[in-house]
Design a protein around this motif. Sequence first.
Motif, mmCIF file in Angstrom:
data_model
loop_
_atom_site.group_PDB
_atom_site.id
_atom_site.type_symbol
_atom_site.label_atom_id
_atom_site.label_comp_id
_atom_site.label_asym_id
_atom_site.label_seq_id
_atom_site.Cartn_x
_atom_site.Cartn_y
_atom_site.Cartn_z
ATOM 1 N N VAL A 106 76.754 -68.035 -17.338
ATOM 2 C CA VAL A 106 76.439 -67.519 -18.670
ATOM 3 C C VAL A 106 77.468 -68.017 -19.683
ATOM 4 C CG1 VAL A 106 76.066 -65.429 -20.045
ATOM 5 C CG2 VAL A 106 75.330 -65.494 -17.654
ATOM 6 N N LYS A 107 78.731 -68.068 -19.298
ATOM 7 C CA LYS A 107 79.778 -68.539 -20.217
ATOM 8 C C LYS A 107 79.489 -69.962 -20.692
ATOM 9 C CE LYS A 107 83.676 -65.690 -18.927
ATOM 10 N NZ LYS A 107 85.053 -65.616 -18.456
ATOM 11 N N LYS A 108 79.076 -70.827 -19.778
ATOM 12 C CA LYS A 108 78.748 -72.206 -20.150
ATOM 13 C C LYS A 108 77.556 -72.223 -21.098
ATOM 14 C CE LYS A 108 77.480 -76.731 -18.187
ATOM 15 N NZ LYS A 108 76.852 -77.155 -19.389
ATOM 16 N N PHE A 109 76.529 -71.440 -20.789
ATOM 17 C CA PHE A 109 75.356 -71.374 -21.650
ATOM 18 C C PHE A 109 75.753 -70.951 -23.060
ATOM 19 C CE2 PHE A 109 71.952 -69.220 -23.791
ATOM 20 C CZ PHE A 109 70.838 -69.984 -23.529
ATOM 21 N N VAL A 110 76.532 -69.896 -23.161
ATOM 22 C CA VAL A 110 76.968 -69.357 -24.456
ATOM 23 C C VAL A 110 77.815 -70.382 -25.206
ATOM 24 C CG1 VAL A 110 78.466 -67.594 -25.496
ATOM 25 C CG2 VAL A 110 76.752 -66.941 -23.792
ATOM 26 N N ARG A 111 78.699 -71.036 -24.500
ATOM 27 C CA ARG A 111 79.547 -72.060 -25.116
ATOM 28 C C ARG A 111 78.690 -73.232 -25.623
ATOM 29 N NH1 ARG A 111 82.659 -72.760 -21.090
ATOM 30 N NH2 ARG A 111 81.568 -74.532 -20.219
ATOM 31 N N ASP A 112 77.783 -73.720 -24.778
ATOM 32 C CA ASP A 112 76.930 -74.855 -25.159
ATOM 33 C C ASP A 112 75.996 -74.513 -26.323
ATOM 34 O OD1 ASP A 112 78.162 -76.265 -23.140
ATOM 35 O OD2 ASP A 112 76.421 -76.220 -21.784
ATOM 36 N N ALA A 113 75.565 -73.258 -26.401
ATOM 37 C CA ALA A 113 74.647 -72.827 -27.462
ATOM 38 C C ALA A 113 75.392 -72.364 -28.722
ATOM 39 C CB ALA A 113 73.753 -71.700 -26.941
ATOM 40 N N ASN A 114 76.716 -72.406 -28.682
ATOM 41 C CA ASN A 114 77.539 -71.964 -29.820
ATOM 42 C C ASN A 114 77.240 -70.532 -30.239
ATOM 43 O OD1 ASN A 114 78.981 -74.470 -30.199
ATOM 44 N ND2 ASN A 114 77.048 -75.286 -30.985
ATOM 45 N N VAL A 115 77.052 -69.660 -29.258
ATOM 46 C CA VAL A 115 76.766 -68.248 -29.507
ATOM 47 C C VAL A 115 78.075 -67.512 -29.754
ATOM 48 C CG1 VAL A 115 75.936 -66.122 -28.416
ATOM 49 C CG2 VAL A 115 74.625 -68.232 -28.198
ATOM 50 N N THR A 116 78.128 -66.744 -30.853
ATOM 51 C CA THR A 116 79.340 -65.986 -31.166
ATOM 52 C C THR A 116 79.099 -64.480 -31.206
ATOM 53 O OG1 THR A 116 78.998 -66.208 -33.555
ATOM 54 C CG2 THR A 116 80.345 -67.902 -32.475
ATOM 55 N N PHE A 117 77.843 -64.039 -31.094
ATOM 56 C CA PHE A 117 77.573 -62.602 -31.057
ATOM 57 C C PHE A 117 77.835 -62.077 -29.650
ATOM 58 C CE2 PHE A 117 73.560 -65.002 -31.031
ATOM 59 C CZ PHE A 117 73.035 -64.656 -29.790
ATOM 60 N N PRO A 118 78.027 -60.766 -29.501
ATOM 61 C CA PRO A 118 78.368 -60.209 -28.189
ATOM 62 C C PRO A 118 77.276 -60.427 -27.141
ATOM 63 C CG PRO A 118 78.833 -58.624 -29.931
ATOM 64 C CD PRO A 118 78.069 -59.749 -30.557
ATOM 65 N N VAL A 119 77.693 -60.952 -25.997
ATOM 66 C CA VAL A 119 76.809 -61.138 -24.848
ATOM 67 C C VAL A 119 77.259 -60.169 -23.767
ATOM 68 C CG1 VAL A 119 76.054 -62.722 -23.048
ATOM 69 C CG2 VAL A 119 76.317 -63.543 -25.397
ATOM 70 N N LEU A 120 76.337 -59.328 -23.321
ATOM 71 C CA LEU A 120 76.618 -58.309 -22.318
ATOM 72 C C LEU A 120 75.979 -58.713 -21.004
ATOM 73 C CD1 LEU A 120 75.758 -55.204 -24.537
ATOM 74 C CD2 LEU A 120 77.885 -56.502 -24.429
ATOM 75 N N LEU A 121 76.646 -58.389 -19.902
ATOM 76 C CA LEU A 121 76.167 -58.786 -18.580
ATOM 77 C C LEU A 121 75.594 -57.588 -17.828
ATOM 78 C CD1 LEU A 121 79.212 -61.038 -17.644
ATOM 79 C CD2 LEU A 121 77.003 -61.757 -18.605
ATOM 80 N N ASP A 122 74.300 -57.653 -17.546
ATOM 81 C CA ASP A 122 73.625 -56.590 -16.799
ATOM 82 C C ASP A 122 73.630 -56.976 -15.317
ATOM 83 O OD1 ASP A 122 72.220 -54.321 -16.143
ATOM 84 O OD2 ASP A 122 70.318 -54.981 -17.008
ATOM 85 N N SER A 123 74.815 -56.940 -14.715
ATOM 86 C CA SER A 123 74.991 -57.438 -13.356
ATOM 87 C C SER A 123 74.294 -56.601 -12.292
ATOM 88 C CB SER A 123 76.479 -57.576 -13.029
ATOM 89 O OG SER A 123 77.125 -56.339 -13.214
ATOM 90 N N LYS A 124 74.015 -55.342 -12.572
ATOM 91 C CA LYS A 124 73.341 -54.483 -11.583
ATOM 92 C C LYS A 124 71.883 -54.225 -11.960
ATOM 93 C CE LYS A 124 77.605 -52.226 -10.249
ATOM 94 N NZ LYS A 124 78.377 -50.975 -10.272
ATOM 95 N N ASP A 125 71.385 -54.921 -12.989
ATOM 96 C CA ASP A 125 69.992 -54.798 -13.416
ATOM 97 C C ASP A 125 69.638 -53.384 -13.879
ATOM 98 O OD1 ASP A 125 67.639 -56.263 -13.893
ATOM 99 O OD2 ASP A 125 66.712 -55.489 -12.081
ATOM 100 N N GLU A 126 70.639 -52.630 -14.284
ATOM 101 C CA GLU A 126 70.412 -51.234 -14.678
ATOM 102 C C GLU A 126 69.818 -51.100 -16.077
ATOM 103 O OE1 GLU A 126 74.356 -49.704 -14.153
ATOM 104 O OE2 GLU A 126 74.036 -49.271 -12.028
ATOM 105 N N VAL A 127 70.356 -51.840 -17.030
ATOM 106 C CA VAL A 127 69.879 -51.717 -18.409
ATOM 107 C C VAL A 127 68.500 -52.370 -18.538
ATOM 108 C CG1 VAL A 127 70.414 -52.187 -20.836
ATOM 109 C CG2 VAL A 127 72.242 -51.599 -19.242
ATOM 110 N N ASN A 128 68.320 -53.480 -17.880
ATOM 111 C CA ASN A 128 67.015 -54.139 -17.827
ATOM 112 C C ASN A 128 65.949 -53.158 -17.330
ATOM 113 O OD1 ASN A 128 65.178 -56.407 -17.775
ATOM 114 N ND2 ASN A 128 65.540 -56.556 -15.588
ATOM 115 N N THR A 129 66.262 -52.415 -16.293
ATOM 116 C CA THR A 129 65.342 -51.416 -15.736
ATOM 117 C C THR A 129 65.198 -50.231 -16.686
ATOM 118 O OG1 THR A 129 65.949 -52.080 -13.495
ATOM 119 C CG2 THR A 129 64.918 -49.913 -13.749
ATOM 120 N N LEU A 130 66.298 -49.755 -17.237
ATOM 121 C CA LEU A 130 66.293 -48.615 -18.149
ATOM 122 C C LEU A 130 65.407 -48.865 -19.371
ATOM 123 C CD1 LEU A 130 67.644 -45.826 -18.749
ATOM 124 C CD2 LEU A 130 69.467 -47.101 -19.893
ATOM 125 N N TYR A 131 65.432 -50.105 -19.874
ATOM 126 C CA TYR A 131 64.649 -50.461 -21.052
ATOM 127 C C TYR A 131 63.256 -51.010 -20.703
ATOM 128 C CZ TYR A 131 68.155 -49.337 -24.483
ATOM 129 O OH TYR A 131 69.029 -48.649 -25.295
#
Length: 168
Positions: A106-131
Motif C-alpha cells: 500500500v505504501k508503494k501504491f500511495v507513493r506512486d499515486a502521490n496520495v497525501t490524504f490519510p490512508v487507513l489499513l483495515d488489516s482485520k477486515d473489520e471496518v469493511n464488514t462493519l460498513y
Amino acid sequence: MLKKVTFTLFLFSLMTIALTHTMAEAAPDNLPGLRVGEKAPEFELKTLDGKTVKLSDYRGKKVILNFWATWCPPCKAEMPDIQKYYNEADDNVEILAVNIDPQYDVKKFVRDANVTFPVLLDSKDEVNTLYKILTIPTTYFIDGEGIIRSKHLSVMTTEIIREHIKNM
C-alpha cells in the motif's frame, strides 16, 4: 496468461461500474451497504505511519470515507480526482481512505499515486464488514454529526465529490 487475467479483471471492473451506476440511478436508497441517514459506525484503524485514527476524531467535520484496494482498476482511476479534491478542500472536510488489502504494498501504491490524504489499513477486515462493503470503490459522505448523508458506489470524479459535499 497475465494478459488474460488483466483483461478479465478489467472487464469485471467495467461490468461492476455499469451495474452500480444503473443501481444508483434507479434507487439510491436501495444501494448495498449502510443506509443514508444512519449514524456512521465508529471505528479505529492505523494509518500507514502507524498512527491510530478513530472516526470520532473528525466530529464536526465532513468526512469522505472511501473504501478501496490496490488491485482495483476503478479505485486507481479515482485516486487522482480524490487527491485533487483534497488539495482544494477547506479545513471542514477530511478524506479517509480505507484500504481493504493491506497485505499488498500500500505504501508503494500511495507513493506512486502521490496520495497525501490519510490512508487507513483495515488489516482485520473489520471496518469493511462493519460498513457492509460489497463493491469497491465505495464512498460514504458523513456530516459533522456523524450521519451518513450520501454514498457513491463506483469511480468518483472531482465534480461528483463536490456535488456530494455541496448537498450535505
